[in-house]
Design a protein around this motif. Structure first.
Motif, PDB file in Angstrom:
ATOM      1  N   LEU A   1       1.686   5.071  -7.404  1.00  0.00           N
ATOM      2  CA  LEU A   1       2.245   4.200  -8.435  1.00  0.00           C
ATOM      3  C   LEU A   1       2.059   2.764  -7.987  1.00  0.00           C
ATOM      4  CD1 LEU A   1       3.977   3.893 -11.046  1.00  0.00           C
ATOM      5  CD2 LEU A   1       6.003   4.021  -9.576  1.00  0.00           C
ATOM      6  N   SER A   2       1.387   1.937  -8.794  1.00  0.00           N
ATOM      7  CA  SER A   2       1.055   0.572  -8.396  1.00  0.00           C
ATOM      8  C   SER A   2       1.531  -0.438  -9.437  1.00  0.00           C
ATOM      9  CB  SER A   2      -0.463   0.416  -8.217  1.00  0.00           C
ATOM     10  OG  SER A   2      -0.958   1.296  -7.230  1.00  0.00           O
ATOM     11  N   PHE A   3       1.880  -1.619  -8.922  1.00  0.00           N
ATOM     12  CA  PHE A   3       2.314  -2.731  -9.758  1.00  0.00           C
ATOM     13  C   PHE A   3       1.469  -3.953  -9.406  1.00  0.00           C
ATOM     14  CE2 PHE A   3       5.851   0.102  -8.835  1.00  0.00           C
ATOM     15  CZ  PHE A   3       6.287   0.438 -10.109  1.00  0.00           C
ATOM     16  N   PRO A   4       0.271  -4.080 -10.003  1.00  0.00           N
ATOM     17  CA  PRO A   4      -0.636  -5.182  -9.655  1.00  0.00           C
ATOM     18  C   PRO A   4      -0.127  -6.532 -10.137  1.00  0.00           C
ATOM     19  CG  PRO A   4      -1.796  -3.375 -10.737  1.00  0.00           C
ATOM     20  CD  PRO A   4      -0.335  -3.156 -10.950  1.00  0.00           C
ATOM     21  N   GLU A   5      -0.698  -7.577  -9.559  1.00  0.00           N
ATOM     22  CA  GLU A   5      -0.420  -8.943  -9.994  1.00  0.00           C
ATOM     23  C   GLU A   5      -0.741  -9.100 -11.471  1.00  0.00           C
ATOM     24  OE1 GLU A   5      -1.929 -13.480  -8.896  1.00  0.00           O
ATOM     25  OE2 GLU A   5      -3.113 -11.735  -8.340  1.00  0.00           O
ATOM     26  N   GLY A   6       0.089  -9.847 -12.174  1.00  0.00           N
ATOM     27  CA  GLY A   6      -0.143 -10.087 -13.587  1.00  0.00           C
ATOM     28  C   GLY A   6       0.613  -9.162 -14.509  1.00  0.00           C
ATOM     29  N   GLY A   7       1.298  -8.160 -13.928  1.00  0.00           N
ATOM     30  CA  GLY A   7       2.092  -7.262 -14.747  1.00  0.00           C
ATOM     31  C   GLY A   7       1.366  -5.991 -15.099  1.00  0.00           C
ATOM     32  N   GLY A   8       2.134  -4.982 -15.433  1.00  0.00           N
ATOM     33  CA  GLY A   8       1.575  -3.687 -15.777  1.00  0.00           C
ATOM     34  C   GLY A   8       1.830  -2.671 -14.681  1.00  0.00           C
ATOM     35  N   THR A   9       1.510  -1.423 -14.978  1.00  0.00           N
ATOM     36  CA  THR A   9       1.741  -0.321 -14.052  1.00  0.00           C
ATOM     37  C   THR A   9       0.540   0.606 -14.051  1.00  0.00           C
ATOM     38  OG1 THR A   9       4.109  -0.416 -14.569  1.00  0.00           O
ATOM     39  CG2 THR A   9       3.320   1.543 -13.428  1.00  0.00           C
ATOM     40  N   ALA A  10       0.155   1.062 -12.859  1.00  0.00           N
ATOM     41  CA  ALA A  10      -0.946   2.018 -12.724  1.00  0.00           C
ATOM     42  C   ALA A  10      -0.403   3.329 -12.155  1.00  0.00           C
ATOM     43  CB  ALA A  10      -2.036   1.460 -11.816  1.00  0.00           C
ATOM     44  N   PHE A  11      -0.794   4.441 -12.776  1.00  0.00           N
ATOM     45  CA  PHE A  11      -0.449   5.784 -12.312  1.00  0.00           C
ATOM     46  C   PHE A  11      -1.751   6.481 -11.933  1.00  0.00           C
ATOM     47  CE2 PHE A  11       2.643   4.478 -15.477  1.00  0.00           C
ATOM     48  CZ  PHE A  11       3.859   4.776 -14.881  1.00  0.00           C
ATOM     49  N   GLU A  12      -1.841   6.952 -10.674  1.00  0.00           N
ATOM     50  CA  GLU A  12      -3.074   7.591 -10.214  1.00  0.00           C
ATOM     51  C   GLU A  12      -2.783   8.870  -9.438  1.00  0.00           C
ATOM     52  OE1 GLU A  12      -6.306   4.620  -8.837  1.00  0.00           O
ATOM     53  OE2 GLU A  12      -4.388   3.719  -8.276  1.00  0.00           O
ATOM     54  N   GLY A  13      -3.686   9.822  -9.564  1.00  0.00           N
ATOM     55  CA  GLY A  13      -3.716  10.981  -8.696  1.00  0.00           C
ATOM     56  C   GLY A  13      -4.807  10.779  -7.662  1.00  0.00           C
ATOM     57  N   ALA A  14      -4.605  11.324  -6.445  1.00  0.00           N
ATOM     58  CA  ALA A  14      -5.576  11.113  -5.373  1.00  0.00           C
ATOM     59  C   ALA A  14      -5.791  12.401  -4.588  1.00  0.00           C
ATOM     60  CB  ALA A  14      -5.088  10.012  -4.437  1.00  0.00           C
ATOM     61  N   TYR A  15      -7.031  12.588  -4.131  1.00  0.00           N
ATOM     62  CA  TYR A  15      -7.396  13.750  -3.306  1.00  0.00           C
ATOM     63  C   TYR A  15      -8.369  13.287  -2.233  1.00  0.00           C
ATOM     64  CZ  TYR A  15      -9.623  18.109  -1.856  1.00  0.00           C
ATOM     65  OH  TYR A  15     -10.123  19.141  -1.108  1.00  0.00           O
ATOM     66  N   ARG A  16      -8.154  13.727  -0.975  1.00  0.00           N
ATOM     67  CA  ARG A  16      -9.065  13.380   0.118  1.00  0.00           C
ATOM     68  C   ARG A  16      -9.405  14.638   0.895  1.00  0.00           C
ATOM     69  NH1 ARG A  16      -8.803   7.563   0.745  1.00  0.00           N
ATOM     70  NH2 ARG A  16     -10.389   7.748   2.356  1.00  0.00           N
ATOM     71  N   MET A  17     -10.633  14.663   1.439  1.00  0.00           N
ATOM     72  CA  MET A  17     -11.069  15.780   2.268  1.00  0.00           C
ATOM     73  C   MET A  17     -11.748  15.255   3.519  1.00  0.00           C
ATOM     74  SD  MET A  17     -14.174  17.117  -0.128  1.00  0.00           S
ATOM     75  CE  MET A  17     -15.528  16.036  -0.633  1.00  0.00           C
ATOM     76  N   ALA A  18     -11.705  16.078   4.585  1.00  0.00           N
ATOM     77  CA  ALA A  18     -12.144  15.624   5.905  1.00  0.00           C
ATOM     78  C   ALA A  18     -13.483  16.216   6.307  1.00  0.00           C
ATOM     79  CB  ALA A  18     -11.098  15.997   6.947  1.00  0.00           C
ATOM     80  N   SER A  19     -14.200  15.456   7.170  1.00  0.00           N
ATOM     81  CA  SER A  19     -15.421  15.937   7.806  1.00  0.00           C
ATOM     82  C   SER A  19     -15.592  15.170   9.109  1.00  0.00           C
ATOM     83  CB  SER A  19     -16.635  15.734   6.900  1.00  0.00           C
ATOM     84  OG  SER A  19     -17.832  16.141   7.555  1.00  0.00           O
ATOM     85  N   GLY A  20     -15.125  15.748  10.237  1.00  0.00           N
ATOM     86  CA  GLY A  20     -15.182  15.052  11.520  1.00  0.00           C
ATOM     87  C   GLY A  20     -14.321  13.802  11.495  1.00  0.00           C
ATOM     88  N   LYS A  21     -14.863  12.671  11.951  1.00  0.00           N
ATOM     89  CA  LYS A  21     -14.150  11.402  11.906  1.00  0.00           C
ATOM     90  C   LYS A  21     -14.245  10.724  10.536  1.00  0.00           C
ATOM     91  CE  LYS A  21     -14.546  10.223  16.822  1.00  0.00           C
ATOM     92  NZ  LYS A  21     -14.997   9.190  17.788  1.00  0.00           N
ATOM     93  N   PHE A  22     -14.974  11.354   9.629  1.00  0.00           N
ATOM     94  CA  PHE A  22     -15.220  10.802   8.302  1.00  0.00           C
ATOM     95  C   PHE A  22     -14.366  11.534   7.274  1.00  0.00           C
ATOM     96  CE2 PHE A  22     -17.564  11.180   4.289  1.00  0.00           C
ATOM     97  CZ  PHE A  22     -17.849   9.857   4.006  1.00  0.00           C
ATOM     98  N   ASP A  23     -13.830  10.820   6.286  1.00  0.00           N
ATOM     99  CA  ASP A  23     -13.190  11.499   5.163  1.00  0.00           C
ATOM    100  C   ASP A  23     -13.515  10.773   3.867  1.00  0.00           C
ATOM    101  OD1 ASP A  23     -10.575   9.783   4.458  1.00  0.00           O
ATOM    102  OD2 ASP A  23     -10.735   9.889   6.637  1.00  0.00           O
TER     103      ASP A  23
END
Length: 202
Positions: A46-68
């Protein structure tokens, strides 16, 4: 310690500053220098950027060694009745610095691509940043904290305009249990805003 390429990124980013937002979807959500998961994580931001407004996001991350590699998507609803924007982005993180007696922080390069899309107002964002921080384990506590700083330069393009901008991200990841993280980050400089996240790790 492979620090020289990372320092070059920061120098290039600082060389040109202007206005607007950071990270792949244009929200003030940043990354710690290392991941909290072994295989993958998913959560909500949930984000509240400069200038007003609201952002709703879903996120997914996956791993591979030291990299993701992470993917995120959601909706930004501006104040004042403006058109909502579709947010889509991807981010990669690669560890490049490990703390030593001479340098007490861990570091990772962050590279992303994404954008904001609405009728007649589309934009692409390509952020490049260096996240620096270190995990803190308070005595007699099961909670651990990763405070970090992430200077980020980013290229923006849309509606015939291009720019190269800069923002400074500050954040902290809180490991509240072996399976759950709470995260907060904020932007300074060209980006002012706050982002809150809840993430389940595997």
């Amino acid at each position: 310690m492979r620090l020289r390429p990372a320092l070059c990124v920061v120098i290039l980013a600082c060389a040109s500053a202007s206005r607007v937002a950071a990270q792949a979807t244009g929200t003030p959500s940043y990354n710690a220098p290392y991941r909290a998961f072994t295989r993958s994580e998913f959560g909500a931001v949930l984000s509240f950027p400069e200038g007003g407004g609201t952002a709703f996001e879903g996120a997914y991350r996956m791993a591979s060694g030291k990299f993701d590699l992470g993917f995120r998507g959601g909706i930004f609803s501006p104040d004042g009745g403006g058109d909502s924007q579709l947010l889509l982005g991807a981010e990669a993180r690669q560890r490049v610095v490990t703390h030593t007696e001479d340098f007490p922080l861990d570091g990772a390069l962050i590279l992303g691509i994404g954008g904001r899309f609405s009728s007649g107002n589309n934009g692409v964002i390509i952020p490049v940043g260096l996240s620096l921080g270190r995990r803190v384990d308070p005595k007699d506590s099961k909670i651990s904290i990763v405070p970090y700083v992430q200077p980020t330069g980013f290229f923006t393009a849309g509606n015939g305009n291009t720019d190269f901008l800069f923002a400074l991200g500050l954040g902290a990841d809180f490991r509240l249990s072996p399976k759950f993280d709470a995260r907060i980050s904020a932007g300074l400089g060209d980006l002012e805003g706050v982002s809150l996240g809840a993430v389940w790790v595997h």
